[in-house]
Design a protein around this motif. Structure first.
Motif, mmCIF file in Angstrom:
data_model
loop_
_atom_site.group_PDB
_atom_site.id
_atom_site.type_symbol
_atom_site.label_atom_id
_atom_site.label_comp_id
_atom_site.label_asym_id
_atom_site.label_seq_id
_atom_site.Cartn_x
_atom_site.Cartn_y
_atom_site.Cartn_z
ATOM 1 N N SER A 44 0.902 -1.108 -0.038
ATOM 2 C CA SER A 44 0.021 0.143 0.015
ATOM 3 C C SER A 44 0.973 1.268 0.118
ATOM 4 O O SER A 44 0.432 2.468 -0.657
ATOM 5 N N ILE A 109 -10.541 8.410 -0.786
ATOM 6 C CA ILE A 109 -9.954 7.589 0.463
ATOM 7 C C ILE A 109 -11.223 7.200 1.087
ATOM 8 O O ILE A 109 -11.751 5.832 1.737
ATOM 9 N N LEU A 110 -12.473 7.985 1.338
ATOM 10 C CA LEU A 110 -13.529 7.570 2.102
ATOM 11 C C LEU A 110 -14.420 6.710 1.652
ATOM 12 O O LEU A 110 -15.149 5.954 2.063
ATOM 13 N N GLU A 113 -12.822 3.186 1.461
ATOM 14 C CA GLU A 113 -12.532 2.741 2.986
ATOM 15 C C GLU A 113 -13.482 1.406 3.168
ATOM 16 O O GLU A 113 -13.057 0.216 3.655
ATOM 17 N N GLY A 114 -14.658 1.393 2.591
ATOM 18 C CA GLY A 114 -15.659 0.422 2.759
ATOM 19 C C GLY A 114 -15.361 -0.829 1.651
ATOM 20 O O GLY A 114 -15.883 -1.629 1.976
ATOM 21 N N ARG A 116 -12.391 -1.556 -0.295
ATOM 22 C CA ARG A 116 -10.792 -2.255 -0.040
ATOM 23 C C ARG A 116 -9.961 -1.531 0.736
ATOM 24 O O ARG A 116 -9.395 -0.602 0.438
ATOM 25 N N PRO A 117 -10.176 -1.648 1.950
ATOM 26 C CA PRO A 117 -9.259 -0.956 2.975
ATOM 27 C C PRO A 117 -7.648 -0.709 2.482
ATOM 28 O O PRO A 117 -7.089 0.149 2.760
ATOM 29 N N GLU A 118 -7.016 -1.671 1.986
ATOM 30 C CA GLU A 118 -5.837 -1.518 1.675
ATOM 31 C C GLU A 118 -5.419 -0.580 0.596
ATOM 32 O O GLU A 118 -4.597 -0.051 0.604
ATOM 33 N N SER A 120 -7.508 2.111 0.146
ATOM 34 C CA SER A 120 -7.553 3.265 0.741
ATOM 35 C C SER A 120 -6.427 3.778 1.838
ATOM 36 O O SER A 120 -6.035 4.962 1.625
ATOM 37 N N THR A 121 -5.619 2.692 2.274
ATOM 38 C CA THR A 121 -4.466 3.127 2.888
ATOM 39 C C THR A 121 -3.402 3.760 1.833
ATOM 40 O O THR A 121 -2.707 4.552 2.098
ATOM 41 N N VAL A 124 -4.156 7.179 1.055
ATOM 42 C CA VAL A 124 -3.778 7.972 2.169
ATOM 43 C C VAL A 124 -2.232 8.716 2.060
ATOM 44 O O VAL A 124 -2.132 9.983 2.174
ATOM 45 N N ARG A 180 -1.571 4.116 10.792
ATOM 46 C CA ARG A 180 -1.709 5.605 11.088
ATOM 47 C C ARG A 180 -0.136 6.053 11.438
ATOM 48 O O ARG A 180 -0.161 7.306 11.062
#
Length: 365
Positions: A44, A109-110, A113-114, A116-118, A120-121, A124, A180
């Motif tokens: 990511s 990003i928002l 997120e729901g 495919r989280p990786e 979205s990462t 970021v 984070r």
């Protein structure tokens, strides 16, 4: 060979030293990130940096090469008002593009997120690159135009990765390497490097900023930057499409393995980057003075240096790719075949020298 080396520009050796430090810092950053981050997070991270790098150049709107060329030409003729003008012109337009692109990425990003989280990462990290990189690229181009090579390279390519490496190592000692924390450390390193770079550029200007009135050639600059934007973005896109496409269609683990091979192969074009940095502003000055002899000599010499210096590196990568990949970790050795293919492709690039910059610095966008 010794006689040929003695004929080379003395500035090559100082530039080489700076580029060695920059390449080592960048490589160490990716190497340490691969060893400290989980493979999916490293994928990511790599995906985000690739997307962000393309968008950062898009935000720069073609100004980096224009700034380098304009600063080199007008600092040589003493037209300091135009030097200040191009810096302000490029900075203001870039800030607007950064703001718009950052908002678009935040929405993506928002949305991701729901799903495919990786992914979205990765976005970021891309947003952080868009917020932190474009102004640094323009600043570095201005420094290169002033022939202040260390000032143009060290903040973004040595200070930033070195600080990130140190912060990652510190975080790893407390076992807190997560999404984070990684993003926060990346942002801290970016802000610090930009501050150092601006301070450095301020001390390299051949005039006092506050007392010189800015002069503008807006129409001329807008026309030239639009052409340069197309070339620079497409060039960056070509070099990043592989990682971006993998991040979208494949797993982040596969993206991580490919990224390791892609970072190792950059060793083969290291000397091309050295001659690009050294000869680009000199080509611009020779063109401004209509010195065709100096111009031709610079282009030919850049190709000679790049070809001769890259050959042994290419041979090593083709012979033992697994040796280089093992530095990233045992799980990355599987990308050996990929590294061989990439090395062959990059050799063609290295053998041609600074032809791209020769066109840009002579007004042939």
């Amino acid at each position: 060979m010794i006689a040929w080396l003695r004929k080379l520009d003395p500035g090559l050796w100082s530039t080489l030293g700076v580029q060695v430090a920059a390449a080592a810092s960048m490589f160490l950053m990716f190497l340490l990130a691969a060893r400290l981050m989980p493979m999916d997070l490293y994928g990511s991270f790599s995906f985000g940096l690739s997307v962000g790098s393309v968008l950062a150049l898009l935000c720069a709107l073609g100004h980096p090469n224009l700034v380098m060329r304009t600063v080199a030409q007008h600092s040589a003729t003493g037209d300091h008002g135009l030097v200040k003008g191009i810096c302000l012109y490029a900075t203001r337009r870039t800030l607007v593009a950064m703001f718009v692109t950052g908002l678009v990425l935040l929405i993506l990003i928002l949305f991701a997120e729901g799903l495919r989280p990786e992914l979205s990462t990765g976005l970021v990290f891309a947003m952080l690159v868009v917020v932190l990189y474009p102004l640094g690229v323009i600043r570095g181009s201005a420094a290169r135009g002033l022939a202040a090579i260390p000032c143009g390279i060290l903040p973004e390519e040595v200070v930033r990765p070195a600080v990130l490496v140190g912060l990652l190592a510190l975080a790893a000692s407390f076992q807190v390497i997560d999404v984070r924390m990684s993003a926060t450390l990346f942002a801290v390193a970016g802000v610090l490097s930009l501050a150092v770079g601006l301070w450095c550029l301020g001390h390299k200007l051949p005039f006092q900023w506050s007392i010189v009135s800015a002069e503008y050639h807006r129409e001329k600059w807008r026309h030239a930057s639009s052409k340069m934007l197309i070339g620079s973005v497409f060039q960056e896109l070509l070099s990043r499409t592989d990682v971006i496409a993998l991040g979208i269609v494949a797993s982040m683990s596969v993206t991580a393995q490919y990224t390791a091979a892609a970072k190792v192969v950059l060793i083969s074009v290291f000397f091309l980057r050295v001659v690009d940095v050294l000869y680009a502003p000199r080509i611009a000055v020779a063109h401004a003075r209509a010195d065709r002899v100096a111009l031709g000599q610079a282009v030919r010499q850049s190709a000679q240096i790049s070809f001769v210096a890259s050959l042994p590196l290419i041979v090593a990568l083709l012979a033992v790719p697994e040796l280089f990949l093992s530095a990233f970790g045992a799980e990355y050795v599987e990308a050996g075949v990929v590294l061989r293919i990439l090395a062959l492709g990059q050799f063609v690039n290295a053998a041609t020298g600074s032809v791209g910059f020769a066109l840009l610095m002579t007004g042939h966008e």
